[in-house]
Design a protein around this motif. Structure first.
Motif, PDB file in Angstrom:
ATOM      1  N   ILE A   1       0.854  -1.188   0.000  1.00 48.34           N
ATOM      2  CA  ILE A   1       0.000   0.000   0.000  1.00 48.34           C
ATOM      3  C   ILE A   1       0.889   1.236   0.000  1.00 48.34           C
ATOM      4  CG2 ILE A   1      -1.948  -1.122   1.167  1.00 48.34           C
ATOM      5  CD1 ILE A   1      -1.080   0.340   3.753  1.00 48.34           C
ATOM      6  N   SER A   2       0.325   2.362  -0.364  1.00 46.25           N
ATOM      7  CA  SER A   2       1.083   3.614  -0.401  1.00 46.25           C
ATOM      8  C   SER A   2       0.978   4.345   0.937  1.00 46.25           C
ATOM      9  CB  SER A   2       0.528   4.513  -1.505  1.00 46.25           C
ATOM     10  OG  SER A   2      -0.781   4.935  -1.171  1.00 46.25           O
ATOM     11  N   ALA A   3       1.814   5.360   1.092  1.00 43.46           N
ATOM     12  CA  ALA A   3       1.752   6.192   2.293  1.00 43.46           C
ATOM     13  C   ALA A   3       0.397   6.897   2.377  1.00 43.46           C
ATOM     14  CB  ALA A   3       2.888   7.211   2.288  1.00 43.46           C
ATOM     15  N   GLU A   4      -0.162   7.246   1.233  1.00 44.32           N
ATOM     16  CA  GLU A   4      -1.479   7.886   1.216  1.00 44.32           C
ATOM     17  C   GLU A   4      -2.552   6.915   1.710  1.00 44.32           C
ATOM     18  OE1 GLU A   4       0.621   7.923  -1.475  1.00 44.32           O
ATOM     19  OE2 GLU A   4       1.286   9.992  -1.230  1.00 44.32           O
ATOM     20  N   GLU A   5      -2.423   5.666   1.307  1.00 43.52           N
ATOM     21  CA  GLU A   5      -3.380   4.659   1.769  1.00 43.52           C
ATOM     22  C   GLU A   5      -3.208   4.397   3.261  1.00 43.52           C
ATOM     23  OE1 GLU A   5      -4.236   2.062  -2.231  1.00 43.52           O
ATOM     24  OE2 GLU A   5      -2.267   1.858  -1.291  1.00 43.52           O
ATOM     25  N   TYR A   6      -1.976   4.445   3.741  1.00 43.83           N
ATOM     26  CA  TYR A   6      -1.721   4.315   5.179  1.00 43.83           C
ATOM     27  C   TYR A   6      -2.476   5.405   5.935  1.00 43.83           C
ATOM     28  CZ  TYR A   6       0.739   4.438   9.657  1.00 43.83           C
ATOM     29  OH  TYR A   6       1.029   4.443  11.002  1.00 43.83           O
ATOM     30  N   ALA A   7      -2.382   6.630   5.436  1.00 47.35           N
ATOM     31  CA  ALA A   7      -3.074   7.753   6.073  1.00 47.35           C
ATOM     32  C   ALA A   7      -4.586   7.549   6.045  1.00 47.35           C
ATOM     33  CB  ALA A   7      -2.693   9.064   5.389  1.00 47.35           C
ATOM     34  N   TYR A   8      -5.094   7.042   4.937  1.00 48.19           N
ATOM     35  CA  TYR A   8      -6.524   6.762   4.814  1.00 48.19           C
ATOM     36  C   TYR A   8      -6.951   5.708   5.837  1.00 48.19           C
ATOM     37  CZ  TYR A   8     -10.757   4.658   2.866  1.00 48.19           C
ATOM     38  OH  TYR A   8     -12.011   4.129   2.703  1.00 48.19           O
ATOM     39  N   ILE A   9      -6.130   4.688   6.008  1.00 47.27           N
ATOM     40  CA  ILE A   9      -6.461   3.577   6.899  1.00 47.27           C
ATOM     41  C   ILE A   9      -6.372   3.983   8.365  1.00 47.27           C
ATOM     42  CG2 ILE A   9      -5.672   1.299   7.688  1.00 47.27           C
ATOM     43  CD1 ILE A   9      -4.757   0.895   4.667  1.00 47.27           C
ATOM     44  N   THR A  10      -5.274   4.639   8.737  1.00 47.11           N
ATOM     45  CA  THR A  10      -5.027   4.931  10.152  1.00 47.11           C
ATOM     46  C   THR A  10      -5.494   6.312  10.593  1.00 47.11           C
ATOM     47  OG1 THR A  10      -2.821   5.832   9.741  1.00 47.11           O
ATOM     48  CG2 THR A  10      -2.979   3.446  10.138  1.00 47.11           C
ATOM     49  N   GLY A  11      -5.689   7.206   9.631  1.00 49.79           N
ATOM     50  CA  GLY A  11      -6.048   8.576   9.986  1.00 49.79           C
ATOM     51  C   GLY A  11      -4.846   9.409  10.378  1.00 49.79           C
ATOM     52  N   GLU A  12      -3.650   8.858  10.195  1.00 49.79           N
ATOM     53  CA  GLU A  12      -2.413   9.564  10.522  1.00 49.79           C
ATOM     54  C   GLU A  12      -1.456   9.480   9.340  1.00 49.79           C
ATOM     55  OE1 GLU A  12      -0.698   7.990  14.075  1.00 49.79           O
ATOM     56  OE2 GLU A  12      -2.566   8.146  15.196  1.00 49.79           O
ATOM     57  N   GLU A  13      -0.593  10.471   9.234  1.00 51.69           N
ATOM     58  CA  GLU A  13       0.406  10.470   8.173  1.00 51.69           C
ATOM     59  C   GLU A  13       1.418   9.353   8.425  1.00 51.69           C
ATOM     60  OE1 GLU A  13       3.546  13.719   6.623  1.00 51.69           O
ATOM     61  OE2 GLU A  13       1.501  14.435   7.002  1.00 51.69           O
ATOM     62  N   TYR A  14       1.938   8.779   7.344  1.00 51.34           N
ATOM     63  CA  TYR A  14       2.948   7.727   7.486  1.00 51.34           C
ATOM     64  C   TYR A  14       4.165   8.314   8.185  1.00 51.34           C
ATOM     65  CZ  TYR A  14       5.985   3.818   6.318  1.00 51.34           C
ATOM     66  OH  TYR A  14       6.840   2.751   6.390  1.00 51.34           O
ATOM     67  N   PRO A  15       4.683   7.659   9.232  1.00 54.83           N
ATOM     68  CA  PRO A  15       5.715   8.221  10.108  1.00 54.83           C
ATOM     69  C   PRO A  15       6.921   8.859   9.428  1.00 54.83           C
ATOM     70  CG  PRO A  15       4.968   6.143  10.978  1.00 54.83           C
ATOM     71  CD  PRO A  15       4.302   6.330   9.639  1.00 54.83           C
ATOM     72  N   ASP A  16       7.552   8.189   8.478  1.00 57.14           N
ATOM     73  CA  ASP A  16       8.760   8.779   7.903  1.00 57.14           C
ATOM     74  C   ASP A  16       8.511   9.437   6.557  1.00 57.14           C
ATOM     75  OD1 ASP A  16      10.354   5.654   6.869  1.00 57.14           O
ATOM     76  OD2 ASP A  16       8.560   6.637   6.196  1.00 57.14           O
ATOM     77  N   GLY A  17       7.262   9.527   6.172  1.00 47.61           N
ATOM     78  CA  GLY A  17       6.922  10.236   4.953  1.00 47.61           C
ATOM     79  C   GLY A  17       7.274   9.518   3.668  1.00 47.61           C
ATOM     80  N   GLU A  18       7.762   8.289   3.783  1.00 46.87           N
ATOM     81  CA  GLU A  18       8.098   7.522   2.588  1.00 46.87           C
ATOM     82  C   GLU A  18       6.975   6.562   2.284  1.00 46.87           C
ATOM     83  OE1 GLU A  18      11.804   5.570   3.106  1.00 46.87           O
ATOM     84  OE2 GLU A  18      12.870   7.411   3.524  1.00 46.87           O
ATOM     85  N   GLY A  19       6.779   6.313   1.020  1.00 52.12           N
ATOM     86  CA  GLY A  19       5.744   5.372   0.631  1.00 52.12           C
ATOM     87  C   GLY A  19       6.132   4.615  -0.599  1.00 52.12           C
ATOM     88  N   ALA A  20       5.294   3.709  -0.967  1.00 51.28           N
ATOM     89  CA  ALA A  20       5.571   2.894  -2.148  1.00 51.28           C
ATOM     90  C   ALA A  20       5.163   3.625  -3.399  1.00 51.28           C
ATOM     91  CB  ALA A  20       4.821   1.583  -2.048  1.00 51.28           C
TER      92      ALA A  20
END
Length: 50
Positions: free
Chosen positions: A31-50
């Motif tokens: 999943i992408s960092a954007e999807e992580y944010a969608y799922i958890t309601g928080e930004e991905y910790p280190d700002g990196e994503g797939a």
């Protein structure tokens, strides 16, 4: 959102997955960092994503 992200969100909301487990999906590229944010309601910790 992709079906995978929706499925992971359902598991996260149902407390079947932890935030750390969702983050692992980002690290693996499932999943992408954007999807992580969608799922958890928080930004991905280190700002990196797939």
């Amino acid at each position: 959102m992709r079906i995978l992200a929706e499925s992971i969100k359902r598991l996260y909301v149902g407390e079947k997955l932890t935030k750390a487990q969702v983050a692992e999906r980002v690290q693996k590229g499932s999943i992408s960092a954007e999807e992580y944010a969608y799922i958890t309601g928080e930004e991905y910790p280190d700002g990196e994503g797939a």
